[in-house]
Enzyme design. Structure first.
Site, PDB file in Angstrom:
ATOM      1  N   HIS A  20      40.721   2.324 -10.055  1.00 58.30           N
ATOM      2  CA  HIS A  20      40.218   2.143  -8.699  1.00 58.30           C
ATOM      3  C   HIS A  20      39.331   0.895  -8.604  1.00 58.30           C
ATOM      4  CE1 HIS A  20      37.767   3.808  -5.108  1.00 58.30           C
ATOM      5  NE2 HIS A  20      38.820   3.131  -4.675  1.00 58.30           N
ATOM      6  N   HIS A  95      42.094 -20.930   1.882  1.00 51.98           N
ATOM      7  CA  HIS A  95      42.897 -20.998   0.660  1.00 51.98           C
ATOM      8  C   HIS A  95      42.041 -21.261  -0.586  1.00 51.98           C
ATOM      9  CE1 HIS A  95      46.584 -21.070  -1.573  1.00 51.98           C
ATOM     10  NE2 HIS A  95      46.354 -22.289  -2.015  1.00 51.98           N
TER      11      HIS A  95
END
Length: 129
Positions: A20, A95
């Site tokens: 997780h 980006h």
């Protein structure tokens, strides 16, 4: 011997080891990956395998609770943008920030995708939440 799903042993092992909140990515053939981040390279030629079918297989094996992509995908690759935003509800990042986050990945799955910005950063979830 598995009869369905992912049969690539290294990829299956890496996916099974996720816990997780672990981060991992699925990328096109050109995403720069830091040297210390393992790459599971599935690319056999430019265009093979494509990003979407690899992502589909991975999503059939793993619970994902969050996704991120590069904002440049919207102008440079509308098909991938639709996949990321409509299907995964991915948050789009600058980006440069997206590439910086790749350094936090447990691993990157490199496809042979030859269309730009077909990349997604994924956070593993748990199946019971």
């Amino acid at each position: 011997m598995r009869s369905t799903g992912i049969i690539h042993a290294d990829l299956l092992s890496a996916l099974t080891a996720l816990r997780h909140t672990d981060l991992f990515a699925v990328s096109d053939s050109g995403l720069p990956v830091p040297a210390d981040v393992p790459v599971i390279d599935l690319g056999i030629s430019y265009g093979l395998p494509r990003f979407e079918p690899v992502l589909d297989l991975i999503l059939s094996e793993v619970t994902v609770e969050a996704a991120w992509g590069s904002s440049d995908v919207t102008t440079h690759n509308p098909d991938a943008a639709a996949l990321l935003t409509d299907r995964l509800q991915a948050k789009l990042l600058d980006h440069t920030e997206f590439k910086a986050r790749i350094a936090q990945c447990r691993f990157v799955v490199r496809t042979g995708e030859a269309q730009p910005y077909a990349n997604v950063l994924l956070r593993a979830g748990v199946p019971w939440l």
